[in-house]
Design a protein around this motif. Structure first.
Motif, PDB file in Angstrom:
ATOM      1  N   ARG A 164       0.813  -1.220   0.000  1.00  0.00           N
ATOM      2  CA  ARG A 164       0.000   0.000   0.000  1.00  0.00           C
ATOM      3  C   ARG A 164       0.850   1.276   0.000  1.00  0.00           C
ATOM      4  NH1 ARG A 164      -3.119  -1.951  -2.342  1.00  0.00           N
ATOM      5  NH2 ARG A 164      -5.171  -2.806  -1.781  1.00  0.00           N
ATOM      6  N   LYS A 165       2.116   1.167   0.340  1.00  0.00           N
ATOM      7  CA  LYS A 165       3.000   2.335   0.264  1.00  0.00           C
ATOM      8  C   LYS A 165       3.294   2.707  -1.189  1.00  0.00           C
ATOM      9  CE  LYS A 165       5.342   1.293   4.651  1.00  0.00           C
ATOM     10  NZ  LYS A 165       6.635   0.877   5.267  1.00  0.00           N
ATOM     11  N   GLU A 166       3.097   1.729  -2.094  1.00  0.00           N
ATOM     12  CA  GLU A 166       3.461   1.936  -3.493  1.00  0.00           C
ATOM     13  C   GLU A 166       2.289   1.833  -4.457  1.00  0.00           C
ATOM     14  OE1 GLU A 166       6.556   2.674  -4.399  1.00  0.00           O
ATOM     15  OE2 GLU A 166       7.453   2.426  -2.416  1.00  0.00           O
ATOM     16  N   LYS A 167       1.344   0.911  -4.149  1.00  0.00           N
ATOM     17  CA  LYS A 167       0.304   0.596  -5.126  1.00  0.00           C
ATOM     18  C   LYS A 167      -1.066   0.428  -4.485  1.00  0.00           C
ATOM     19  CE  LYS A 167       2.915  -1.677  -8.827  1.00  0.00           C
ATOM     20  NZ  LYS A 167       2.916  -2.886  -9.702  1.00  0.00           N
ATOM     21  N   ASP A 168      -2.117   0.594  -5.325  1.00  0.00           N
ATOM     22  CA  ASP A 168      -3.501   0.419  -4.874  1.00  0.00           C
ATOM     23  C   ASP A 168      -4.110  -0.872  -5.418  1.00  0.00           C
ATOM     24  OD1 ASP A 168      -3.415   2.769  -3.496  1.00  0.00           O
ATOM     25  OD2 ASP A 168      -4.301   3.968  -5.091  1.00  0.00           O
ATOM     26  N   THR A 169      -3.284  -1.832  -5.804  1.00  0.00           N
ATOM     27  CA  THR A 169      -3.789  -3.096  -6.353  1.00  0.00           C
ATOM     28  C   THR A 169      -4.819  -3.719  -5.414  1.00  0.00           C
ATOM     29  OG1 THR A 169      -1.567  -3.472  -7.242  1.00  0.00           O
ATOM     30  CG2 THR A 169      -3.116  -5.331  -7.317  1.00  0.00           C
ATOM     31  N   PRO A 170      -6.002  -4.081  -5.917  1.00  0.00           N
ATOM     32  CA  PRO A 170      -7.012  -4.713  -5.053  1.00  0.00           C
ATOM     33  C   PRO A 170      -6.479  -6.000  -4.409  1.00  0.00           C
ATOM     34  CG  PRO A 170      -8.002  -4.023  -7.123  1.00  0.00           C
ATOM     35  CD  PRO A 170      -6.528  -3.842  -7.280  1.00  0.00           C
ATOM     36  N   VAL A 171      -6.737  -6.143  -3.104  1.00  0.00           N
ATOM     37  CA  VAL A 171      -6.262  -7.305  -2.350  1.00  0.00           C
ATOM     38  C   VAL A 171      -7.428  -7.966  -1.631  1.00  0.00           C
ATOM     39  CG1 VAL A 171      -4.838  -8.087  -0.406  1.00  0.00           C
ATOM     40  CG2 VAL A 171      -3.942  -6.362  -1.995  1.00  0.00           C
ATOM     41  N   ILE A 172      -7.552  -9.276  -1.809  1.00  0.00           N
ATOM     42  CA  ILE A 172      -8.502 -10.070  -1.034  1.00  0.00           C
ATOM     43  C   ILE A 172      -7.689 -10.988  -0.131  1.00  0.00           C
ATOM     44  CG2 ILE A 172     -10.349 -11.779  -1.083  1.00  0.00           C
ATOM     45  CD1 ILE A 172     -11.080 -10.799  -3.872  1.00  0.00           C
ATOM     46  N   MET A 173      -7.871 -10.849   1.174  1.00  0.00           N
ATOM     47  CA  MET A 173      -7.145 -11.676   2.136  1.00  0.00           C
ATOM     48  C   MET A 173      -7.789 -13.061   2.249  1.00  0.00           C
ATOM     49  SD  MET A 173      -4.551 -10.257   3.745  1.00  0.00           S
ATOM     50  CE  MET A 173      -3.844  -8.705   4.310  1.00  0.00           C
ATOM     51  N   LEU A 174      -6.949 -14.084   2.388  1.00  0.00           N
ATOM     52  CA  LEU A 174      -7.412 -15.444   2.673  1.00  0.00           C
ATOM     53  C   LEU A 174      -7.046 -15.745   4.118  1.00  0.00           C
ATOM     54  CD1 LEU A 174      -6.056 -17.191  -0.559  1.00  0.00           C
ATOM     55  CD2 LEU A 174      -8.320 -16.218  -0.194  1.00  0.00           C
ATOM     56  N   THR A 175      -8.040 -16.047   4.952  1.00  0.00           N
ATOM     57  CA  THR A 175      -7.767 -16.208   6.380  1.00  0.00           C
ATOM     58  C   THR A 175      -8.400 -17.475   6.932  1.00  0.00           C
ATOM     59  OG1 THR A 175      -9.743 -15.137   7.305  1.00  0.00           O
ATOM     60  CG2 THR A 175      -8.001 -13.692   6.533  1.00  0.00           C
ATOM     61  N   ALA A 176      -7.766 -18.029   7.965  1.00  0.00           N
ATOM     62  CA  ALA A 176      -8.332 -19.175   8.659  1.00  0.00           C
ATOM     63  C   ALA A 176      -9.481 -18.715   9.543  1.00  0.00           C
ATOM     64  CB  ALA A 176      -7.258 -19.884   9.491  1.00  0.00           C
TER      65      ALA A 176
END
Length: 238
Positions: A71-83
């Motif tokens: 996030r310091k460099e890019k706004d690429t969409p992120v979906i977290m995978l969590t337990a």
């Protein structure tokens, strides 16, 4: 001519990467993989992905660290995978700039729908930017939203927001005094028709208020909770 959709799948379990690749490639998406956080961050910074599926618990760098640095460099969409038992980590992931999360064990169909939702939203945002005219700045007594500059200022001081916090604020601010339910916000801001955790909305509203409050208490009060219903943007809060 259709544009290729590039997705980065990050998980230290090969079984999960293989499963996600299989389902996403059925949609003709181009898939790249990373098995740890260090490799993921390097790929994410050096390539332009449309979506990143990012596991939280990984060796070397966890997903939270990767998202924070990205996030310091890019706004690429992120979906977290969590337990399932990692609720605190899920909230932390949203706070560091992830767009949303999917809980393991997940339905591969759900993952595909979430990715498609993000792609629709990105396409819609690009279209709005391309059609931008003179109405591209929203000005309120304590808050200004400049769409062209993708900047929010409160009392003339810039407020640093994640991409999703910015989208949420813009959506609410475009319809002052209109109350939106959490389900409506998930559908309109996250583009989720069938899936989505309502706590995703609550977490983003909470963080948005906190960030505005750090700069202007009056600006923070503009995001109003309507108990039992949802949220609204109030121009002249009491």
């Amino acid at each position: 001519m259709e544009t290729t959709v590039n997705v980065l799948v990050v998980d230290d379990e090969e079984r999960i990467r293989r499963l996600l690749r299989m389902y996403l490639e059925r949609e003709d998406f181009n898939i790249e993989e990373a098995e740890n956080g260090t490799e993921a961050l390097e790929l994410a910074l050096n390539n332009d992905y449309d979506v990143i599926l990012l596991d939280i618990m990984m060796p070397e760098m966890d997903g939270i660290e990767v998202c924070t640095e990205l996030r310091k460099e890019k706004d690429t969409p992120v979906i977290m995978l969590t337990a399932k038992g990692e609720e605190a980590n899920r909230v932390q992931g949203l706070e560091t700039g992830a767009d949303d999360y999917i809980v393991k064990p997940f339905s591969p169909r759900e993952v595909v729908l979430r990715v498609k939702a993000i792609l629709r939203r990105s396409a819609s945002a690009n279209m709005q930017n391309n059609n931008a005219g003179s109405k591209n700045v929203l000005v309120f007594p304590h808050l200004t939203i400049d769409h062209d500059a993708h900047r929010v200022t409160a009392e003339e001081e810039e407020v640093s927001l994640t991409p999703k916090e910015y989208e949420l604020l813009c959506f609410l601010a475009k319809s002052p005094d209109k109350v939106f339910s959490r389900e409506e916000l998930l559908k309109e801001v996250w583009q989720y028709e069938f899936f989505g955790d309502l706590r995703t909305v609550d977490t983003h509203v909470k963080r948005l208020r906190e960030k505005l409050n750090n700069v202007s208490k009056q600006a923070a009060k503009m995001i109003v909770t309507v108990w039992g219903v949802g949220y609204k943007f109030e121009v002249d809060p009491q």
